[in-house]
Design a protein around this motif. Structure first.
Motif, PDB file in Angstrom:
ATOM      1  N   THR A  31       0.527  -1.274   0.035  1.00 54.28           N
ATOM      2  CA  THR A  31       0.050   0.061   0.315  1.00 54.28           C
ATOM      3  C   THR A  31       0.773   1.573  -0.156  1.00 54.28           C
ATOM      4  O   THR A  31       0.726   2.591  -0.943  1.00 54.28           O
ATOM      5  N   LEU A  32       2.475   1.404   0.753  1.00 55.49           N
ATOM      6  CA  LEU A  32       2.877   2.396   0.292  1.00 55.49           C
ATOM      7  C   LEU A  32       3.457   2.247  -0.794  1.00 55.49           C
ATOM      8  O   LEU A  32       3.622   3.869  -1.648  1.00 55.49           O
ATOM      9  N   SER A  33       3.792   1.351  -1.845  1.00 52.15           N
ATOM     10  CA  SER A  33       4.075   1.806  -3.177  1.00 52.15           C
ATOM     11  C   SER A  33       3.094   2.347  -3.990  1.00 52.15           C
ATOM     12  O   SER A  33       3.633   3.187  -5.030  1.00 52.15           O
ATOM     13  N   ILE A  34       1.837   1.887  -3.745  1.00 51.65           N
ATOM     14  CA  ILE A  34       0.750   1.702  -4.290  1.00 51.65           C
ATOM     15  C   ILE A  34       0.837   3.810  -4.269  1.00 51.65           C
ATOM     16  O   ILE A  34       0.585   4.726  -5.221  1.00 51.65           O
ATOM     17  N   GLU A  35       0.343   4.355  -2.966  1.00 52.84           N
ATOM     18  CA  GLU A  35       0.930   5.916  -2.368  1.00 52.84           C
ATOM     19  C   GLU A  35       1.703   6.579  -3.371  1.00 52.84           C
ATOM     20  O   GLU A  35       1.209   7.729  -3.910  1.00 52.84           O
ATOM     21  N   GLU A  36       2.868   5.699  -3.034  1.00 52.84           N
ATOM     22  CA  GLU A  36       4.115   6.536  -3.434  1.00 52.84           C
ATOM     23  C   GLU A  36       4.075   7.301  -5.545  1.00 52.84           C
ATOM     24  O   GLU A  36       4.378   8.322  -6.228  1.00 52.84           O
ATOM     25  N   THR A  37       3.347   6.111  -5.870  1.00 54.27           N
ATOM     26  CA  THR A  37       3.603   5.336  -7.163  1.00 54.27           C
ATOM     27  C   THR A  37       2.598   6.294  -7.809  1.00 54.27           C
ATOM     28  O   THR A  37       2.774   7.353  -8.836  1.00 54.27           O
ATOM     29  N   ALA A  38       1.230   6.316  -6.805  1.00 57.88           N
ATOM     30  CA  ALA A  38       0.243   7.695  -7.867  1.00 57.88           C
ATOM     31  C   ALA A  38       0.547   9.007  -7.217  1.00 57.88           C
ATOM     32  O   ALA A  38       0.102   9.546  -8.257  1.00 57.88           O
ATOM     33  N   ARG A  39       0.679   9.451  -6.686  1.00 60.05           N
ATOM     34  CA  ARG A  39       1.534  10.293  -6.529  1.00 60.05           C
ATOM     35  C   ARG A  39       2.286  11.199  -7.023  1.00 60.05           C
ATOM     36  O   ARG A  39       2.507  12.099  -7.604  1.00 60.05           O
ATOM     37  N   ALA A  40       3.330  10.439  -7.377  1.00 54.65           N
ATOM     38  CA  ALA A  40       4.558  10.671  -8.594  1.00 54.65           C
ATOM     39  C   ALA A  40       3.502  10.643 -10.367  1.00 54.65           C
ATOM     40  O   ALA A  40       4.963  11.835 -10.491  1.00 54.65           O
ATOM     41  N   HIS A  41       2.529   9.977 -10.087  1.00 55.16           N
ATOM     42  CA  HIS A  41       2.087  10.352 -12.114  1.00 55.16           C
ATOM     43  C   HIS A  41       0.765  11.348 -11.839  1.00 55.16           C
ATOM     44  O   HIS A  41      -0.035  11.672 -12.387  1.00 55.16           O
ATOM     45  N   GLY A  42       0.706  12.160 -10.300  1.00 56.10           N
ATOM     46  CA  GLY A  42      -0.653  13.434 -10.202  1.00 56.10           C
ATOM     47  C   GLY A  42      -1.580  12.335 -10.218  1.00 56.10           C
ATOM     48  O   GLY A  42      -3.117  13.700 -10.368  1.00 56.10           O
ATOM     49  N   TRP A  43      -1.538  11.758  -9.119  1.00 59.45           N
ATOM     50  CA  TRP A  43      -3.050  10.384  -8.969  1.00 59.45           C
ATOM     51  C   TRP A  43      -2.526  10.072  -7.523  1.00 59.45           C
ATOM     52  O   TRP A  43      -2.230  10.488  -6.371  1.00 59.45           O
ATOM     53  N   ASN A  44      -4.072  10.497  -7.125  1.00 58.91           N
ATOM     54  CA  ASN A  44      -4.563  10.006  -5.663  1.00 58.91           C
ATOM     55  C   ASN A  44      -4.603   8.582  -5.049  1.00 58.91           C
ATOM     56  O   ASN A  44      -4.941   7.951  -5.674  1.00 58.91           O
ATOM     57  N   SER A  45      -4.344   8.034  -4.055  1.00 63.75           N
ATOM     58  CA  SER A  45      -5.459   6.720  -3.266  1.00 63.75           C
ATOM     59  C   SER A  45      -5.762   6.890  -2.480  1.00 63.75           C
ATOM     60  O   SER A  45      -5.089   7.806  -1.943  1.00 63.75           O
ATOM     61  N   PHE A  46      -6.337   6.078  -2.270  1.00 63.65           N
ATOM     62  CA  PHE A  46      -7.347   5.176  -0.321  1.00 63.65           C
ATOM     63  C   PHE A  46      -6.726   4.199  -0.649  1.00 63.65           C
ATOM     64  O   PHE A  46      -7.527   3.111  -1.232  1.00 63.65           O
ATOM     65  N   VAL A  47      -7.386   3.482   0.743  1.00 65.48           N
ATOM     66  CA  VAL A  47      -7.518   2.137   1.225  1.00 65.48           C
ATOM     67  C   VAL A  47      -8.369   2.283   1.914  1.00 65.48           C
ATOM     68  O   VAL A  47      -8.722   2.776   2.870  1.00 65.48           O
ATOM     69  N   VAL A  48      -9.598   1.568   1.644  1.00 61.43           N
ATOM     70  CA  VAL A  48     -10.357   0.407   2.431  1.00 61.43           C
ATOM     71  C   VAL A  48      -9.487  -0.821   3.278  1.00 61.43           C
ATOM     72  O   VAL A  48      -9.362  -1.899   1.987  1.00 61.43           O
ATOM     73  N   ASN A  49      -9.494  -0.804   4.561  1.00 57.64           N
ATOM     74  CA  ASN A  49      -9.197  -2.590   5.003  1.00 57.64           C
ATOM     75  C   ASN A  49     -10.353  -2.717   4.994  1.00 57.64           C
ATOM     76  O   ASN A  49     -11.520  -2.830   5.404  1.00 57.64           O
ATOM     77  N   MET A  50     -10.429  -4.402   4.797  1.00 58.53           N
ATOM     78  CA  MET A  50     -11.281  -5.480   5.009  1.00 58.53           C
ATOM     79  C   MET A  50     -10.582  -6.821   5.988  1.00 58.53           C
ATOM     80  O   MET A  50      -9.549  -7.314   5.697  1.00 58.53           O
ATOM     81  N   PHE A  51     -11.535  -7.385   6.737  1.00 54.32           N
ATOM     82  CA  PHE A  51     -10.765  -7.710   7.789  1.00 54.32           C
ATOM     83  C   PHE A  51     -11.644  -9.475   7.644  1.00 54.32           C
ATOM     84  O   PHE A  51     -12.509  -9.164   6.905  1.00 54.32           O
ATOM     85  N   ALA A  52     -11.100 -10.202   8.190  1.00 55.01           N
ATOM     86  CA  ALA A  52     -11.657 -11.147   7.775  1.00 55.01           C
ATOM     87  C   ALA A  52     -13.148 -11.605   8.282  1.00 55.01           C
ATOM     88  O   ALA A  52     -14.078 -12.034   7.625  1.00 55.01           O
ATOM     89  N   ASN A  53     -13.768 -10.889   8.924  1.00 55.04           N
ATOM     90  CA  ASN A  53     -14.815 -11.181   9.094  1.00 55.04           C
ATOM     91  C   ASN A  53     -15.930  -9.634   9.377  1.00 55.04           C
ATOM     92  O   ASN A  53     -16.987  -9.893   9.024  1.00 55.04           O
ATOM     93  N   ASP A  54     -15.298  -9.106   7.881  1.00 55.90           N
ATOM     94  CA  ASP A  54     -15.973  -8.772   7.363  1.00 55.90           C
ATOM     95  C   ASP A  54     -16.964  -8.772   6.152  1.00 55.90           C
ATOM     96  O   ASP A  54     -16.762 -10.047   5.717  1.00 55.90           O
ATOM     97  N   GLN A  55     -17.956  -8.090   6.167  1.00 49.94           N
ATOM     98  CA  GLN A  55     -19.162  -8.559   4.400  1.00 49.94           C
ATOM     99  C   GLN A  55     -18.418  -7.854   3.413  1.00 49.94           C
ATOM    100  O   GLN A  55     -18.457  -6.531   3.388  1.00 49.94           O
ATOM    101  N   PRO A  56     -17.093  -9.412   2.311  1.00 52.49           N
ATOM    102  CA  PRO A  56     -17.123  -8.073   1.281  1.00 52.49           C
ATOM    103  C   PRO A  56     -18.051  -7.189   1.013  1.00 52.49           C
ATOM    104  O   PRO A  56     -17.565  -5.950  -0.115  1.00 52.49           O
ATOM    105  N   GLU A  57     -19.150  -7.445   0.271  1.00 49.39           N
ATOM    106  CA  GLU A  57     -20.218  -6.759  -0.175  1.00 49.39           C
ATOM    107  C   GLU A  57     -20.335  -4.977  -0.017  1.00 49.39           C
ATOM    108  O   GLU A  57     -20.202  -3.973  -0.500  1.00 49.39           O
TER     109      GLU A  57
END
Length: 331
Positions: A81-107
């Motif tokens: 996730t660190l690499s995704i954010e750094e790569t996105a910023r370097a190309h003028g994009w943004n990124s955000f993360v939604v964390n999903m844990f084993a007990n979450d409902q994927p939908e």
């Protein structure tokens, strides 16, 4: 992906009516609300939390959404996730993360992710695994990072576990070690069979029968590395080991192996060689002597996945990212 305008058109109502149905349903007649929600259900519409679509505005910055399954719960995968954010910023994009844990409902987690209207999605997991890909994720460009699809063909970036283990064991054998104790990851883990294939290839090239080696598989569970101590001690008579090197499923296993060997008065790198795997964040150089290991290429996986979306790549192949051997002084 359906828009607010699509819902309004199907329900034959105004954009404001759709907005009220989603945000202030008490202000609508029950029959109007039912009509709008039927259109929402039919189209699979996900509400836009930013509300920019309601105003007709368009963001000038493109965004990558990251669906992270257990990724943020361990230091081993945070590089993705660190690499995704750094790569996105370097190309003028943004990124955000939604964390999903084993007990979450994927939908629900997918809906939360899509509500932010990302221009592309990266689905990543802690530990290489096979996952079903929710159909809703495919409404925008989607890439898998450190996981593989059990359903549809999706562009995928994963570690080359077989080649990584091959390189590490080849280096070990080149130093003259022949009687290997192999402590594999649990049998049900995706990487386990691939790493064993790499180990066996290196052995055969060196004229060593891989079936003649000592093989143990760790049990499943968060603390499986602790059992490595039992496998090591079972093959030591006093301070005379029946092996001359230990191939460890990961660096945590290697840490346990170090403790057992040192407690028996055995010198690592002299009496017994030790090979790790993962290059555990921040600790490889803290082993005494420093641990020779194989690098899991999490940062590179994140970078390539982000570039796939940023550059609009169209392939749906599974690409294996090099897992380099890192020589130190444990053999």
């Amino acid at each position: 992906m359906a828009s607010l305008k699509d819902v309004a058109k199907l329900a034959n109502v105004s954009l404001m009516t759709v907005s009220r149905a989603l945000n202030e349903p008490q202000r609508l007649k029950p029959e109007t609300y039912t009509l709008v929600m039927a259109a929402v259900e039919q189209l699979g519409y996900v509400s836009d939390l930013s509300a920019k679509k309601i105003r007709g505005a368009k963001s000038t910055v493109s965004t990558i959404g990251v669906l992270a399954l257990d990724t943020m719960t361990t230091p081993f995968s945070v590089d993705i996730t660190l690499s995704i954010e750094e790569t996105a910023r370097a190309h003028g994009w943004n990124s955000f993360v939604v964390n999903m844990f084993a007990n979450d409902q994927p939908e629900k987690m997918v809906d939360l992710l899509l509500a932010h209207r990302p221009d592309g999605i990266i689905y990543t997991t802690m530990g290489l695994r096979k996952v079903p890909v929710p159909e809703k994720l495919l409404t925008v460009p989607c890439v898998l990072a450190n996981c593989e699809s059990t359903s549809v063909a999706v562009p995928t970036y994963i570690p080359d576990d077989e080649e990584g283990q091959y390189l590490g064991v080849k280096a070990l054998l080149s130093k003259g070690y022949r009687k290997l104790l192999c402590i594999h990851l649990p049998d049900g883990i995706v990487a386990t069979s691939r790493r064993r294939a790499g180990l066996e290839r290196a052995c055969r090239e060196a004229g060593v029968d891989p079936d003649s080696l000592l093989h143990h598989y760790l049990p499943e569970g968060e603390q499986h590395h602790i059992d490595a101590a039992h496998f090591v001690t079972a093959h030591i008579d006093g301070n005379r080991p029946a092996f001359d090197a230990v191939v460890c499923g990961n660096d945590r296993v290697a840490f346990v192996v170090y403790q057992v060997l040192l407690a028996r008065g055995l010198r690592i790198g002299q009496d017994v060689g030790v090979l790790g795997y993962d290059n555990m964040v921040g600790t490889g150089e803290l082993f005494l002597p420093p641990l020779s290991t194989v690098q899991l290429p999490h940062y590179e996986i994140g970078r390539l996945s982000a570039l796939h979306i940023i550059h609009g790549s169209q392939h749906r192949d599974t690409l294996k990212v090099a897992s380099p051997y890192l020589p130190r002084r444990s053999f």
